[in-house]
Design a protein around this motif. Structure first.
Motif, short mmCIF file in Angstrom:
data_model
loop_
_atom_site.label_atom_id
_atom_site.label_comp_id
_atom_site.label_asym_id
_atom_site.label_seq_id
_atom_site.Cartn_x
_atom_site.Cartn_y
_atom_site.Cartn_z
N GLU A 3 0.83 -1.21 0.00
CA GLU A 3 0.00 0.00 0.00
C GLU A 3 0.86 1.26 0.00
OE1 GLU A 3 -2.56 -3.25 1.63
OE2 GLU A 3 -0.53 -2.58 2.01
N ILE A 4 1.92 1.27 0.78
CA ILE A 4 2.80 2.45 0.82
C ILE A 4 3.39 2.70 -0.55
CG2 ILE A 4 4.93 3.40 1.76
CD1 ILE A 4 4.22 2.00 4.41
N ASP A 5 3.85 1.65 -1.23
CA ASP A 5 4.39 1.80 -2.58
C ASP A 5 3.34 2.39 -3.52
OD1 ASP A 5 6.89 0.85 -1.89
OD2 ASP A 5 6.41 -1.22 -2.45
N LEU A 17 2.16 6.70 11.56
CA LEU A 17 1.31 6.96 12.73
C LEU A 17 1.59 5.89 13.77
CD1 LEU A 17 -2.06 7.65 10.85
CD2 LEU A 17 -0.34 9.31 11.55
N GLU A 18 1.34 6.20 15.01
CA GLU A 18 1.51 5.22 16.08
C GLU A 18 0.66 3.98 15.80
OE1 GLU A 18 3.61 5.46 18.70
OE2 GLU A 18 4.29 7.44 18.09
N LYS A 19 1.05 2.85 16.37
CA LYS A 19 0.31 1.60 16.19
C LYS A 19 -1.12 1.75 16.72
CE LYS A 19 4.56 -0.94 16.92
NZ LYS A 19 5.33 -1.81 17.79
N ASP A 48 9.14 -0.85 11.02
CA ASP A 48 8.15 -1.47 11.92
C ASP A 48 6.84 -1.53 11.16
OD1 ASP A 48 6.26 -2.20 13.79
OD2 ASP A 48 6.94 -0.77 15.31
N ILE A 49 6.49 -2.72 10.66
CA ILE A 49 5.32 -2.85 9.80
C ILE A 49 3.99 -2.70 10.55
CG2 ILE A 49 6.51 -4.24 8.08
CD1 ILE A 49 5.09 -6.70 9.31
N LYS A 50 4.04 -2.58 11.88
CA LYS A 50 2.81 -2.42 12.64
C LYS A 50 2.38 -0.96 12.75
CE LYS A 50 3.22 -6.64 15.27
NZ LYS A 50 3.27 -7.24 16.60
N LEU A 51 3.21 -0.03 12.29
CA LEU A 51 2.84 1.37 12.33
C LEU A 51 1.66 1.62 11.39
CD1 LEU A 51 6.32 3.15 12.23
CD2 LEU A 51 4.72 3.07 14.16
N ASN A 52 0.79 2.52 11.78
CA ASN A 52 -0.29 2.95 10.89
C ASN A 52 0.27 3.93 9.86
OD1 ASN A 52 -2.34 1.41 11.92
ND2 ASN A 52 -3.29 3.05 13.10
N ILE A 53 -0.53 4.18 8.83
CA ILE A 53 -0.11 5.05 7.72
C ILE A 53 -1.06 6.23 7.65
CG2 ILE A 53 0.25 5.18 5.22
CD1 ILE A 53 0.41 2.06 5.29
N GLY A 54 -0.49 7.42 7.48
CA GLY A 54 -1.27 8.61 7.25
C GLY A 54 -0.94 9.21 5.90
N ILE A 55 -1.89 9.96 5.34
CA ILE A 55 -1.69 10.68 4.08
C ILE A 55 -1.85 12.17 4.38
CG2 ILE A 55 -2.50 11.06 1.71
CD1 ILE A 55 -1.51 8.20 2.12
N VAL A 128 -6.02 8.78 8.12
CA VAL A 128 -5.46 7.45 8.30
C VAL A 128 -5.80 6.64 7.05
CG1 VAL A 128 -5.44 5.39 9.76
CG2 VAL A 128 -5.80 7.65 10.79
N ALA A 129 -4.83 5.87 6.57
CA ALA A 129 -4.99 5.14 5.31
C ALA A 129 -4.85 3.63 5.51
CB ALA A 129 -3.93 5.62 4.31
#
Length: 161
Positions: A3-5, A17-19, A48-55, A128-129
């Motif tokens: 998803e990040i890619d 973002l924090e977990k 750390d793949i458990k971090l959340n993702i923000g846009i 949050v994404a």
């Protein structure tokens, strides 16, 4: 992370973002303003793949309509707005309590904070994404993987300050 890619391929600016949280990661010194679309920087953040993702929306030339069912007071009006967004065939995400509909816009555009109760406007800030995990444990999921549509005129009129 796939998803990040995909976000970076769209030239979107991401931030860690924090977990299970909506808060920017503590190590991100400028909060959401520190978002990047530089692949090397982003890869370092997400070891750390458990971090959340923000846009970061304004940097990504995006505005998001955030539908939250728990805040709805006029269901008919919210349903009409929701149907307009569905008709636009734009990128959208299922959230814990609703949907995010992404549209392209000019970063200098100015919008109100919400259209009506239950439909917030996100532009100067971040969302949050997927595949992030909401604090309740619900996973954010892509609802429609289309490219973000340009903000339709009817929505722009309703959103303007």
């Amino acid at each position: 992370m796939l998803e990040i890619d995909q976000y970076l391929d769209k030239q979107w600016f991401v931030l860690p973002l924090e977990k299970k949280s909506k808060r920017p990661a503590r190590f991100l010194h400028r909060g959401y303003l520190g978002a990047s679309n530089n692949k090397k920087i982003v890869e370092q953040w997400f070891t750390d793949i458990k971090l959340n993702i923000g846009i970061n929306l304004v940097k990504s030339n995006l505005v998001v309509l955030d539908f939250d069912t728990r805040n709805v007071k006029n269901a008919k009006a919210v349903r009409q707005l929701f149907n307009i967004c569905l008709h636009e065939n734009t990128y959208s995400v299922k959230t814990d309590d609703g949907y995010h509909f992404y549209f392209t816009c000019n970063p200098n555009d100015q919008f109100k904070g919400k259209i009506i109760d239950g439909v917030d406007i996100k532009h100067h800030g971040y969302v949050v994404a997927p595949p992030s995990i909401h604090p309740t444990g619900t996973k954010y999921e892509i609802h429609n993987d289309a490219e973000p549509a340009h903000l339709p005129y009817i929505l722009r009129l309703l959103m303007q300050c």
